[in-house]
Scaffold this active site. Structure first.
Site, PDB file in Angstrom:
ATOM      1  N   GLY A  55      -2.097   9.169  23.372  1.00 12.64           N
ATOM      2  CA  GLY A  55      -2.844   9.478  22.158  1.00 12.64           C
ATOM      3  C   GLY A  55      -3.916  10.518  22.443  1.00 12.64           C
ATOM      4  O   GLY A  55      -4.310  10.718  23.601  1.00 12.64           O
ATOM      5  N   CYS A  82      -0.342   7.022  29.676  1.00 12.52           N
ATOM      6  CA  CYS A  82      -1.479   7.912  29.466  1.00 12.52           C
ATOM      7  C   CYS A  82      -2.633   7.170  28.766  1.00 12.52           C
ATOM      8  O   CYS A  82      -3.272   6.331  29.372  1.00 12.52           O
ATOM      9  CB  CYS A  82      -1.049   9.159  28.691  1.00 12.52           C
ATOM     10  N   TYR A  83      -2.886   7.433  27.474  1.00 15.85           N
ATOM     11  CA  TYR A  83      -3.959   6.728  26.770  1.00 15.85           C
ATOM     12  C   TYR A  83      -3.749   5.219  26.850  1.00 15.85           C
ATOM     13  O   TYR A  83      -4.704   4.449  26.994  1.00 15.85           O
ATOM     14  CB  TYR A  83      -4.015   7.175  25.310  1.00 15.85           C
ATOM     15  N   HIS A 172       3.819  11.304  31.548  1.00 17.69           N
ATOM     16  CA  HIS A 172       4.703  10.980  30.415  1.00 17.69           C
ATOM     17  C   HIS A 172       6.148  10.893  30.897  1.00 17.69           C
ATOM     18  O   HIS A 172       6.826  11.911  31.045  1.00 17.69           O
ATOM     19  CB  HIS A 172       4.567  12.037  29.319  1.00 17.69           C
ATOM     20  N   GLU A 174       8.612   9.927  29.239  1.00 14.67           N
ATOM     21  CA  GLU A 174       9.540  10.112  28.120  1.00 14.67           C
ATOM     22  C   GLU A 174       9.958  11.557  27.894  1.00 14.67           C
ATOM     23  O   GLU A 174      10.921  11.824  27.160  1.00 14.67           O
ATOM     24  CB  GLU A 174       8.929   9.550  26.828  1.00 14.67           C
ATOM     25  N   ASP A 230      23.677  12.128   6.324  1.00 13.87           N
ATOM     26  CA  ASP A 230      22.754  11.005   6.105  1.00 13.87           C
ATOM     27  C   ASP A 230      23.194  10.165   4.905  1.00 13.87           C
ATOM     28  O   ASP A 230      23.302   8.944   4.994  1.00 13.87           O
ATOM     29  CB  ASP A 230      21.328  11.519   5.877  1.00 13.87           C
ATOM     30  N   LYS A 371      18.659  11.951  13.698  1.00 10.73           N
ATOM     31  CA  LYS A 371      19.894  12.564  13.203  1.00 10.73           C
ATOM     32  C   LYS A 371      21.071  12.363  14.144  1.00 10.73           C
ATOM     33  O   LYS A 371      22.184  12.055  13.700  1.00 10.73           O
ATOM     34  CB  LYS A 371      19.655  14.058  12.971  1.00 10.73           C
TER      35      LYS A 371
END
Length: 515
Positions: A55, A82-83, A172, A174, A230, A371
């Site tokens: 964050g 992190c945060y 991070h 990710e 979608d 998606k």
């Protein structure tokens, strides 16, 4: 087998959605919720693992996002990123301060211990490439924490508490810039939390059908079918769930591409029970858009008129209780801040553009998906590949690709130009490799010369991007000969355009669509 949940608490990081994606790619189900989700709500969801996102705030500032210290006493394995790590360290007795220099970009991690298997498969002292993005640092760990990795700028780049089952990293895992990040996440999910790779599109389909049946009960459902992947996947799920109580409606709002209405009728005319109800509402939408130039106003008008059309059709068909639409997670996160302290970017017509009062209740079975996940689900449901691989087309249609006022004349010019682009991209074999390719008509005229005669006509922008989920995108370097062919054809064949430009801006800082 009950679905295993990895709960992600969002503190406003630009990477929160990536955490969810990486966890799902490991075939573990994840949900994102705001950091202030109550302990009662967390317990009721029975997560097998919890991840605290990064964050932009500093955890020591007044009013900074926080959680109850009781969260760390629940016995559920927690990974702070992190945060999330800094907050946990401060709440549990450590010290966090502003760093002398912001640590941003690539860094080298030195693993010092397995960290309770968080770094299983990593060798002590082995340099590991990671991505850092923080302006604070941990100066002192809580008493029961142990260091498991360091970096040049951080003596506590990763740490853990065996008693609390807490694991924290200052980098991070990710993002793609941390090459072994998925390995670290899998160690946390599997070796620490004991979760298995059991979440698949097949299991999601079964769960979605069960959820729709429970929600809709014996009610009748209208589905907004646009022809894109979608709405097509939404319709397929609905038909499995409610059968003949489903009625699909295609609204030709006058804002579609060349030949699109006829193509959609041809593909979906006999599908999903009662078939397809086609509503010609072009005049209605163009009338409401007359004189409007503001993008947000356009989107809200289109959202309002869509709902009005569906409510009218519900009356004609003897009534309906629900409206189903193919809203995706990127639509939600850009339109309204539902999951955490993320900023509204623009109102999608089917989210932020909806009127406050609706007679039809919403069903949105794809609201938590990206998606590429929807495409995987579409193939799982047996939909034709051309439908599944169709490039995204905005719900407001060409209204957000005609910059400025939307008129029939300007729409016709854009349709003709866009048709040439689509034809040439397909001929070059690039259609499926691109996330989107489209044309934008600008509210700008330029001087040109054609046949020795001065012209003063429209400027057209071309845009093509690569993306995995629409949350971020890179501009696509289309071959110069392709761009030359498209530009030459458009200027020669489309009356009203004398200049073509190419958009080479990525997302961020731009969005994919211009409006």
């Amino acid at each position: 087998m009950a679905r295993q949940l990895c709960l992600i608490l969002d503190f406003g990081s630009q990477y929160t959605q990536l955490i969810a994606r990486r966890v799902r790619e490991l075939k573990v189900y994840s949900e994102i919720h705001p950091y202030h989700l109550s302990l009662e709500s967390i317990r009721s969801r029975a997560p097998r693992a919890i991840i605290l996102s990064g964050g932009p705030a500093s955890c020591y500032e007044p009013g900074a996002p926080t959680v109850s210290p009781e969260l760390f006493e629940m016995g559920v394995p927690i990974l702070g990123i992190c945060y999330g790590m800094q907050l946990a360290a401060r709440l549990l007795g450590g010290k966090v301060t502003a760093a002398a220099e912001r640590e941003y970009g690539r860094a080298r991690l030195q693993v010092t211990s397995p960290g309770g298997e968080l770094f299983h498969g990593f060798h002590a002292g082995e340099p590991v490439a990671v991505w850092m993005s923080h302006g604070d640092r941990i100066d002192a760990l809580p008493d029961d924490f142990s260091t498991c990795a360091t970096s040049d700028s951080s003596p506590f780049a990763a740490a853990w508490s065996e008693r609390r089952r807490f694991f924290g990293v200052q980098f991070h895992p990710e993002v793609a810039h941390t090459p072994r990040g998925s390995e670290i996440l899998w160690n946390f999910l599997s070796r620490v939390a004991g979760m298995s790779p059991s979440w698949t599109m097949s299991s999601y389909a079964d769960q979605a059908v069960a959820d729709i049946r429970r929600r809709a009960a014996s009610g009748r459902v209208l589905c907004a079918l646009s022809g894109g992947v979608d709405s097509a996947v939404t319709a397929a799920l609905l038909y499995r769930a409610v059968g003949e109580r489903l009625r699909c409606i295609f609204v030709d709002n006058g804002l579609l591409r060349a030949g699109e209405a006829a193509q959609i009728e041809n593909v979906f005319g006999g599908a999903f029970g009662h078939g397809l109800v086609v509503v010609d509402a072009g005049e209605r939408f163009l009338h409401e858009l007359r004189g409007v130039t503001d993008p947000e106003t356009k989107r809200k008008i289109i959202g309002r008129e869509f709902i009005a059309v569906f409510e009218d059709e519900a009356k004609k068909s003897g009534g309906a209780d629900f409206l189903a639409q193919g809203t995706l997670y990127p639509d939600v996160i850009e339109s309204v801040s539902l999951r955490g302290p993320s900023q509204t970017i623009k109102s999608h017509h089917n989210v932020g553009g909806l009127p406050e009062r609706m007679r039809l209740a919403l069903i949105e079975p794809l609201r938590e998906l990206f998606k590429d996940e929807v495409r995987e689900l579409g193939l799982e449901l047996g939909l034709p590949r051309p439908v599944v691989m169709r490039q995204p087309f905005p719900g407001p249609g060409l209204a957000v690709r005609v910059i400025g006022e939307v008129t029939r004349e300007r729409l016709d010019v854009l349709r003709a130009a866009d048709a040439i682009l689509q034809e040439e991209v397909r001929a070059a074999g690039l259609y499926e490799s691109l996330w989107q390719s489209f044309a934008v008509l600008l509210p700008v005229r330029s001087v040109g010369v054609m046949g020795d005669v001065r012209t003063y006509e429209h400027v057209l922008a071309l845009r093509a991007v690569h993306s995995r989920d629409g949350m971020t995108a890179d501009w696509a370097p289309l071959p110069p000969d392709l761009l030359q062919t498209v530009s030459s054809r458009i200027v020669s064949e489309v009356r009203g355009i004398n200049r073509v430009v190419y958009d080479i801006t990525s997302k961020p800082p731009a969005t994919i669509e211009w409006e």
